[in-house]
Scaffold this motif. Structure first.
Motif, PDB file in Angstrom:
ATOM      1  N   ASP A   1       0.833  -1.206   0.000  1.00 26.38           N
ATOM      2  CA  ASP A   1       0.000   0.000   0.000  1.00 26.38           C
ATOM      3  C   ASP A   1       0.868   1.258   0.000  1.00 26.38           C
ATOM      4  O   ASP A   1       0.553   2.241  -0.680  1.00 26.38           O
ATOM      5  CB  ASP A   1      -0.922   0.015   1.217  1.00 26.38           C
ATOM      6  CG  ASP A   1      -2.013  -1.036   1.137  1.00 26.38           C
ATOM      7  OD1 ASP A   1      -2.252  -1.554   0.029  1.00 26.38           O
ATOM      8  OD2 ASP A   1      -2.623  -1.347   2.188  1.00 26.38           O
ATOM      9  N   ASP A   2       1.962   1.236   0.757  1.00 22.36           N
ATOM     10  CA  ASP A   2       2.828   2.408   0.817  1.00 22.36           C
ATOM     11  C   ASP A   2       3.486   2.667  -0.533  1.00 22.36           C
ATOM     12  O   ASP A   2       3.633   3.823  -0.949  1.00 22.36           O
ATOM     13  CB  ASP A   2       3.885   2.213   1.898  1.00 22.36           C
ATOM     14  CG  ASP A   2       4.574   3.510   2.267  1.00 22.36           C
ATOM     15  OD1 ASP A   2       3.917   4.375   2.888  1.00 22.36           O
ATOM     16  OD2 ASP A   2       5.759   3.674   1.920  1.00 22.36           O
ATOM     17  N   ALA A   3       3.871   1.602  -1.225  1.00 23.01           N
ATOM     18  CA  ALA A   3       4.500   1.758  -2.538  1.00 23.01           C
ATOM     19  C   ALA A   3       3.538   2.348  -3.564  1.00 23.01           C
ATOM     20  O   ALA A   3       3.971   2.988  -4.529  1.00 23.01           O
ATOM     21  CB  ALA A   3       5.034   0.412  -3.028  1.00 23.01           C
ATOM     22  N   LEU A   4       2.237   2.127  -3.360  1.00 26.93           N
ATOM     23  CA  LEU A   4       1.237   2.639  -4.287  1.00 26.93           C
ATOM     24  C   LEU A   4       0.873   4.101  -4.011  1.00 26.93           C
ATOM     25  O   LEU A   4       0.199   4.729  -4.827  1.00 26.93           O
ATOM     26  CB  LEU A   4      -0.029   1.776  -4.219  1.00 26.93           C
ATOM     27  CG  LEU A   4       0.119   0.348  -4.743  1.00 26.93           C
ATOM     28  CD1 LEU A   4      -1.121  -0.470  -4.405  1.00 26.93           C
ATOM     29  CD2 LEU A   4       0.371   0.348  -6.245  1.00 26.93           C
ATOM     30  N   ARG A   5       1.312   4.641  -2.884  1.00 27.64           N
ATOM     31  CA  ARG A   5       0.998   6.025  -2.542  1.00 27.64           C
ATOM     32  C   ARG A   5       1.872   7.000  -3.333  1.00 27.64           C
ATOM     33  O   ARG A   5       2.985   6.659  -3.740  1.00 27.64           O
ATOM     34  CB  ARG A   5       1.242   6.278  -1.051  1.00 27.64           C
ATOM     35  CG  ARG A   5       0.301   5.598  -0.097  1.00 27.64           C
ATOM     36  CD  ARG A   5       0.654   6.011   1.324  1.00 27.64           C
ATOM     37  NE  ARG A   5      -0.271   5.470   2.307  1.00 27.64           N
ATOM     38  CZ  ARG A   5      -0.309   5.867   3.573  1.00 27.64           C
ATOM     39  NH1 ARG A   5       0.522   6.818   3.994  1.00 27.64           N
ATOM     40  NH2 ARG A   5      -1.177   5.326   4.411  1.00 27.64           N
ATOM     41  N   PRO A   6       1.391   8.230  -3.518  1.00 27.42           N
ATOM     42  CA  PRO A   6       2.289   9.268  -4.050  1.00 27.42           C
ATOM     43  C   PRO A   6       3.493   9.445  -3.134  1.00 27.42           C
ATOM     44  O   PRO A   6       3.414   9.227  -1.914  1.00 27.42           O
ATOM     45  CB  PRO A   6       1.409  10.530  -4.057  1.00 27.42           C
ATOM     46  CG  PRO A   6       0.004  10.022  -4.037  1.00 27.42           C
ATOM     47  CD  PRO A   6       0.032   8.724  -3.281  1.00 27.42           C
ATOM     48  N   ALA A   7       4.607   9.821  -3.707  1.00 29.30           N
ATOM     49  CA  ALA A   7       5.860   9.904  -2.942  1.00 29.30           C
ATOM     50  C   ALA A   7       5.738  10.809  -1.726  1.00 29.30           C
ATOM     51  O   ALA A   7       6.346  10.535  -0.677  1.00 29.30           O
ATOM     52  CB  ALA A   7       6.991  10.384  -3.849  1.00 29.30           C
ATOM     53  N   ASP A   8       4.945  11.878  -1.841  1.00 28.81           N
ATOM     54  CA  ASP A   8       4.839  12.804  -0.723  1.00 28.81           C
ATOM     55  C   ASP A   8       3.842  12.357   0.337  1.00 28.81           C
ATOM     56  O   ASP A   8       3.619  13.063   1.322  1.00 28.81           O
ATOM     57  CB  ASP A   8       4.469  14.208  -1.220  1.00 28.81           C
ATOM     58  CG  ASP A   8       3.139  14.233  -1.957  1.00 28.81           C
ATOM     59  OD1 ASP A   8       2.542  13.157  -2.172  1.00 28.81           O
ATOM     60  OD2 ASP A   8       2.692  15.344  -2.323  1.00 28.81           O
ATOM     61  N   SER A   9       3.244  11.168   0.138  1.00 25.05           N
ATOM     62  CA  SER A   9       2.289  10.634   1.117  1.00 25.05           C
ATOM     63  C   SER A   9       2.758   9.331   1.729  1.00 25.05           C
ATOM     64  O   SER A   9       1.972   8.616   2.355  1.00 25.05           O
ATOM     65  CB  SER A   9       0.919  10.423   0.456  1.00 25.05           C
ATOM     66  OG  SER A   9       0.409  11.643  -0.042  1.00 25.05           O
ATOM     67  N   ARG A  10       4.024   9.003   1.554  1.00 18.36           N
ATOM     68  CA  ARG A  10       4.547   7.744   2.061  1.00 18.36           C
ATOM     69  C   ARG A  10       4.595   7.755   3.591  1.00 18.36           C
ATOM     70  O   ARG A  10       4.628   8.815   4.219  1.00 18.36           O
ATOM     71  CB  ARG A  10       5.942   7.473   1.494  1.00 18.36           C
ATOM     72  CG  ARG A  10       5.967   7.319  -0.037  1.00 18.36           C
ATOM     73  CD  ARG A  10       5.586   5.924  -0.461  1.00 18.36           C
ATOM     74  NE  ARG A  10       5.325   5.815  -1.883  1.00 18.36           N
ATOM     75  CZ  ARG A  10       6.234   5.691  -2.841  1.00 18.36           C
ATOM     76  NH1 ARG A  10       7.521   5.688  -2.529  1.00 18.36           N
ATOM     77  NH2 ARG A  10       5.873   5.576  -4.095  1.00 18.36           N
ATOM     78  N   ASP A  11       4.626   6.556   4.156  1.00 15.49           N
ATOM     79  CA  ASP A  11       4.594   6.393   5.613  1.00 15.49           C
ATOM     80  C   ASP A  11       5.784   5.534   6.040  1.00 15.49           C
ATOM     81  O   ASP A  11       5.622   4.341   6.339  1.00 15.49           O
ATOM     82  CB  ASP A  11       3.261   5.754   6.018  1.00 15.49           C
ATOM     83  CG  ASP A  11       3.129   5.508   7.514  1.00 15.49           C
ATOM     84  OD1 ASP A  11       3.913   6.108   8.281  1.00 15.49           O
ATOM     85  OD2 ASP A  11       2.253   4.716   7.906  1.00 15.49           O
ATOM     86  N   PRO A  12       6.994   6.088   6.074  1.00  8.88           N
ATOM     87  CA  PRO A  12       8.168   5.261   6.396  1.00  8.88           C
ATOM     88  C   PRO A  12       8.109   4.646   7.785  1.00  8.88           C
ATOM     89  O   PRO A  12       8.578   3.516   7.977  1.00  8.88           O
ATOM     90  CB  PRO A  12       9.337   6.244   6.258  1.00  8.88           C
ATOM     91  CG  PRO A  12       8.733   7.606   6.299  1.00  8.88           C
ATOM     92  CD  PRO A  12       7.350   7.475   5.754  1.00  8.88           C
ATOM     93  N   LEU A  13       7.527   5.353   8.758  1.00  7.46           N
ATOM     94  CA  LEU A  13       7.422   4.777  10.095  1.00  7.46           C
ATOM     95  C   LEU A  13       6.493   3.573  10.074  1.00  7.46           C
ATOM     96  O   LEU A  13       6.783   2.536  10.703  1.00  7.46           O
ATOM     97  CB  LEU A  13       6.924   5.825  11.081  1.00  7.46           C
ATOM     98  CG  LEU A  13       6.725   5.330  12.530  1.00  7.46           C
ATOM     99  CD1 LEU A  13       8.035   4.805  13.101  1.00  7.46           C
ATOM    100  CD2 LEU A  13       6.159   6.453  13.403  1.00  7.46           C
ATOM    101  N   GLY A  14       5.379   3.686   9.359  1.00  2.47           N
ATOM    102  CA  GLY A  14       4.457   2.556   9.259  1.00  2.47           C
ATOM    103  C   GLY A  14       5.101   1.360   8.592  1.00  2.47           C
ATOM    104  O   GLY A  14       4.893   0.204   9.009  1.00  2.47           O
ATOM    105  N   VAL A  15       5.908   1.601   7.574  1.00  4.12           N
ATOM    106  CA  VAL A  15       6.606   0.510   6.888  1.00  4.12           C
ATOM    107  C   VAL A  15       7.640  -0.126   7.817  1.00  4.12           C
ATOM    108  O   VAL A  15       7.790  -1.354   7.860  1.00  4.12           O
ATOM    109  CB  VAL A  15       7.263   1.035   5.601  1.00  4.12           C
ATOM    110  CG1 VAL A  15       8.221   0.002   5.017  1.00  4.12           C
ATOM    111  CG2 VAL A  15       6.196   1.396   4.568  1.00  4.12           C
TER     112      VAL A  15
END
Length: 218
Positions: free
Chosen positions: A113-127
């Motif tokens: 799901d994170d990979a499918l998000r726009p780059a400025d909406s990524r969630d590195p902590l969630g990943v």
């Protein structure tokens, strides 16, 4: 004839497909793809959330992959029983089915799901947290699978139908590697199982759809 509304690249669809293939149960695949819009419209008529797989038996929809496998065991049994008749063994099978869906599939899907998000909406902590959960799941499973062939008892079951696709994709996303040899060996046995090997082959043409990039293996 049974009809399964599904896509062969979906892990949850593969759970149901593995159960169908395990007993050579006749069914018609209702392919969910842009080339088959009528199938998706019919799926929505059975299940307005649009999630899949959905099994239809003489007009009766059966929803959720785990329920589909249990339904097949009750209403279309074959030589391989996927939920044991013994209540205690059945509880263990159901626990491991939920384990693979909740503690392997859920964090693995966070990566996707994170990979499918726009780059400025990524969630590195969630990943990062999803990776930690997968490591914890691999460790728990490593201890359980030591000396075992299948997840519960001596026979292939619903638990293994759940494990096969979830470990398949999880290893692509957050590799199991040499850290968890019993899990890696279990994944290899699952991949070699004829019923799941059919799922792997049917899904092979769709690997470019994997947003993280499908590895050149399996």
């Amino acid at each position: 004839m049974l009809e399964l509304f599904a896509h062969p690249f979906s892990s949850y669809c593969q759970k149901a497909l593995t159960a169908l293939y395990e007993n050579d149960t006749p069914f018609r695949l209702r392919m969910l793809s842009p080339e088959n819009p009528d199938n998706f419209a019919e799926l929505l008529g059975h299940w307005p959330f649009g999630k899949f797989p959905v099994l239809v038996d003489d007009g009766r929809p059966v929803i959720e992959a785990s329920v589909i496998v249990e339904y097949l065991d009750v209403h279309h049994p074959g030589p391989a029983r996927l939920v044991p008749a013994d209540p205690e063994a059945a509880l263990k099978v159901r626990f491991w089915d939920r384990f693979f869906d909740n503690y392997v599939a859920t964090p693995q899907n966070k990566f996707v799901d994170d990979a499918l998000r726009p780059a400025d909406s990524r969630d590195p902590l969630g990943v990062e947290r999803a990776g930690a959960m997968l490591d914890k799941a691999y460790g728990y499973l490593e201890r359980h699978m030591a000396g075992r062939q299948w997840a519960v008892g001596e026979n292939f079951s619903l638990a293994d139908c759940a494990a096969a696709p979830q470990l398949f994709y999880a290893d692509w996303t957050h590799p199991i590697g040499d850290r968890f040899p019993a899990v890696t060996a279990y994944r290899e046995r699952l991949n070699a199982r004829a019923s799941f090997a059919r799922c792997i082959e049917a899904a092979r043409p769709y690997r470019p759809l994997f947003p993280l990039g499908a590895p050149d293996r399996d």
